[in-house]
Design an enzyme around this catalytic site. Structure first.
Site, short mmCIF file in Angstrom:
data_model
loop_
_atom_site.label_atom_id
_atom_site.label_comp_id
_atom_site.label_asym_id
_atom_site.label_seq_id
_atom_site.Cartn_x
_atom_site.Cartn_y
_atom_site.Cartn_z
N ASP A 41 0.91 -1.10 -0.11
CA ASP A 41 -0.20 0.13 -0.05
C ASP A 41 0.80 1.16 0.00
O ASP A 41 1.59 1.56 0.86
CB ASP A 41 -0.81 -0.01 1.35
CG ASP A 41 -2.04 1.18 1.00
OD1 ASP A 41 -2.17 1.59 -0.02
OD2 ASP A 41 -2.74 1.27 2.08
N ASP A 92 -2.68 2.59 -6.18
CA ASP A 92 -1.80 2.61 -5.05
C ASP A 92 -1.80 1.27 -4.10
O ASP A 92 -1.09 1.47 -3.01
CB ASP A 92 -2.17 3.80 -4.18
CG ASP A 92 -3.48 3.89 -3.33
OD1 ASP A 92 -4.33 3.00 -3.87
OD2 ASP A 92 -3.58 4.53 -2.37
N GLU A 93 -2.57 0.20 -4.38
CA GLU A 93 -2.19 -0.78 -3.63
C GLU A 93 -2.57 -2.44 -4.61
O GLU A 93 -3.14 -2.26 -5.46
CB GLU A 93 -3.28 -0.90 -2.46
CG GLU A 93 -4.70 -0.86 -2.75
CD GLU A 93 -5.54 -1.03 -1.66
OE1 GLU A 93 -5.30 -1.77 -0.68
OE2 GLU A 93 -6.60 -0.42 -1.62
#
Length: 368
Positions: free
Chosen positions: A16, A112-113
């Site tokens: 993350d 983003d993850e």
């Protein structure tokens, strides 16, 4: 030969990125470094919404999905920056390339993850903790960004673990520690338990995982529906979901929240045309066409509706999309209304060639 089944213990990493959009802005603009940055809608006019905030801004209580006006009140010195999604997507592709050095089993969740299955990593490292450490270091060295990682034997626990030591954190929760960890976890920290469900649990006297474990599976389903079975399993650390690098794309679209309410067709149609262009660019990038066009409308009182039209064959051209969106909008009745958001999406995708996909990428809408 024995018939005894061999259980393979997976090695799962959840990566993350830390305050991703804001971190990219601070990396690319030296003037922003060390300062409270808010990425999202500007607070002027009616104001927009916070997409993400730097850790300097979070110290003042600024959070994602917060109205920008409230963020400004909490942190008057905050610098508001409009999102640059092309820059974030470019960084995401570079991060994804780092992941691919270690495994092909990558399941992006957003820009983003992502989950990574490194049960058998490409480099033969063997240790998921070491793989996570190397990935974090590569992201820092090559992209000047930081990531937090959670490591465990399943997706659910790995995701929770990645949030424990942010920013730039690394948390390992091994098989022998999972059940005790889940028992002490507050219910509102359970991934998949939203605010409404968490409030309901607390009213029932269920504040931690240990409290949830008092309920039988039937009682969990009785109180929370089908998802109750999932809660019953994950509170015991049971999550058999594999990392899936080929999750099916369900829909693709774009939307925009306007600085001021739109009240006439003359104001609404140009905005639909802008949104259509964004949608068409994304359709072309991912080589997709859809049989269903959906229009999303949010009014000034936050009431929201959707209207859709389906076609016998996949469509993806701007002319069809914009004409359909305008027709759907007019059919809702636009006299005496005030519209704060419009969105267009396509779904029910047909099998079409995807020449524009980067080699190695699955057909995720939000490539990591």
């Amino acid at each position: 030969m024995s018939d005894t089944a061999i259980t393979v213990v997976r090695k799962i990493i959840h990566i993350d990125m830390d305050a991703f959009y804001a971190s990219v802005e601070q990396r690319d603009n030296p003037d922003y470094r060390g300062k409270p940055i808010v990425v999202g809608g500007l607070p002027e006019g009616r104001g927009g919404v916070v997409a993400t905030a730097s850790y300097e801004a979070r110290k003042f209580g600024v959070r994602s999905a917060m109205p920008s006006k409230k963020a400004k009140q909490l942190c008057p010195q905050a610098i508001f920056v409009r999102p640059r999604f092309d820059a974030y997507k470019d960084a995401s592709r570079q991060i994804r390339e780092i992941f691919s050095r270690y495994t092909d089993l990558i399941e992006p969740l957003s820009l983003d993850e992502a989950y990574l299955d490194v049960t058998e990593d490409k480099l033969g490292i063997g240790s998921a903790i070491e793989v996570a450490t190397q990935i974090k270091q590569a992201i820092k060295d090559e992209l000047n960004l930081t990531a937090s990682a959670g490591v465990s034997i399943n997706k659910f626990v790995a995701k929770i673990a990645s949030d424990i030591n942010k920013p730039d954190g690394l948390k390992f929760i091994g098989p022998s520690s999972i059940e005790a960890f889940m028992e002490q976890l507050p219910v509102d920290k359970f991934y998949g338990v939203g605010r409404v469900t968490a409030d309901k649990m607390k009213r029932m006297g269920l504040h931690t995982g240990a409290d949830l474990k008092r309920l039988t599976e039937d009682e969990m389903q009785q109180h929370f529906g089908k998802v109750g079975r999932f809660y019953y399993r994950i509170v015991r650390g049971i999550d058999d979901r594999p990392v899936n690098p080929h999750r099916e794309t369900k829909s693709l679209g774009a939307e925009d929240t306007f600085p001021y309410d739109l009240t006439t067709a003359e104001e609404m149609f140009p905005e639909l045309e802008k949104i259509t262009k964004t949608v068409c660019d994304r359709l072309e990038r991912y080589g997709l066409k859809g049989r269903t066009i959906t229009l999303k409308i949010k009014y000034s009182d936050f009431r929201q509706i959707t209207r859709n039209q389906s076609f016998p064959h996949p469509v993806g051209d701007a002319e069809t999309i914009i004409s359909t969106a305008k027709s759907l909008l007019l059919a809702t009745g636009i006299d005496d209304v005030r519209i704060r958001l419009l969105g267009i999406s396509l779904s029910n995708f047909g099998e079409v060639e995807r020449p524009s996909l980067i080699k190695g990428d699955s057909n995720q809408l939000r490539l990591f």
